[in-house]
Scaffold this motif. Structure first.
Motif: not given
Length: 222
Positions: A14-26, A59-64
């Motif tokens: 299970e995770g939470r993910y944010h996808h950046s609006d910037t193309p090919n973001a870090p 674009s960042v992710m945290r997860y269990n």
């Protein structure tokens, strides 16, 4: 902050993910503290680091990890948890195949797992370790450490004493082409209850400097 479920080596994670609006973001992967001591992706330090990377355009992710929250499986003494981190990284790279900048960021036990992942994945370009448990775990595997990063310690931390972290930093700084940005918050214990903003500000400062360095190296290569 969409919820995601992805395949791990011992079941779904299970995770939470944010996808950046910037193309090919870090990309940034954020790892939580010890699952047997209440550590999860909703830990305050973990969540705050996740949010700051999001604010920086990542674009960042945290997860269990396995056995935490809705993640399947059982705690595996750190070995399986490293495989979980690799699976999370695989998922992020699948979603972002053209991103070329990747960071791993961990707090406490998550810092140990993150540094293990760093040694296994040469595409990682930067790292952040907050209160790494250098007195409880052997970090000798960082030989050589593949890249520079940020390490944060609390001056009043009895679980991950600053003295043990400083020894690790000194050892890493003797390695060729590695420079650890070491910051000690003298009044902080292991929880960092009053230093969350200091942690996230330090991360942004360090990442900004390193990104400028990456650009200068790329310009020289061109």
């Amino acid at each position: 902050m969409p919820e995601v479920m992805f395949a791990g080596p011992d079941g779904r994670l299970e995770g939470r993910y944010h996808h950046s609006d910037t193309p090919n973001a870090p990309l940034a992967l954020v790892l939580h503290p010890h699952p047997l001591h209440g550590g999860s992706m909703n830990n305050r330090v973990t969540y705050s680091m996740y949010r700051r990377f999001q604010e920086m355009g990542f674009s960042v992710m945290r997860y269990n990890s396995r056995g935490v929250g809705r993640s399947q499986g059982r705690y595996d003494g750190g070995i399986g948890e490293i495989s979980d981190a690799a699976a999370a990284l695989d998922w992020m790279q699948m979603v972002n195949p053209n991103s070329t900048e990747l960071w791993v960021c961990g707090y406490s036990f998550g810092a140990f797992v993150g540094m293990q992942l760093l040694m296994r994945r040469p595409e990682i370009r930067g790292w952040v370790s907050v209160a790494p448990p250098a007195n409880d775990y052997d970090f000798g595997f960082l030989a050589p450490c593949p890249c520079s990063g940020l390490m944060i310690a609390g001056g009043k931390d009895t679980l991950a004493p600053e003295s043990s972290i400083r020894k690790l930093v000194d050892k890493l700084n003797t390695q060729k082409n590695v420079e650890v940005d070491y910051r000690v918050f003298e009044q902080a214990d292991h929880i960092f209850a009053k230093q969350i903003r200091q942690i996230t500000d330090a991360i942004e400062d360090h990442v900004t400097v390193r990104q400028a360095f990456f650009l200068s190296v790329e310009a020289e290569e061109d």
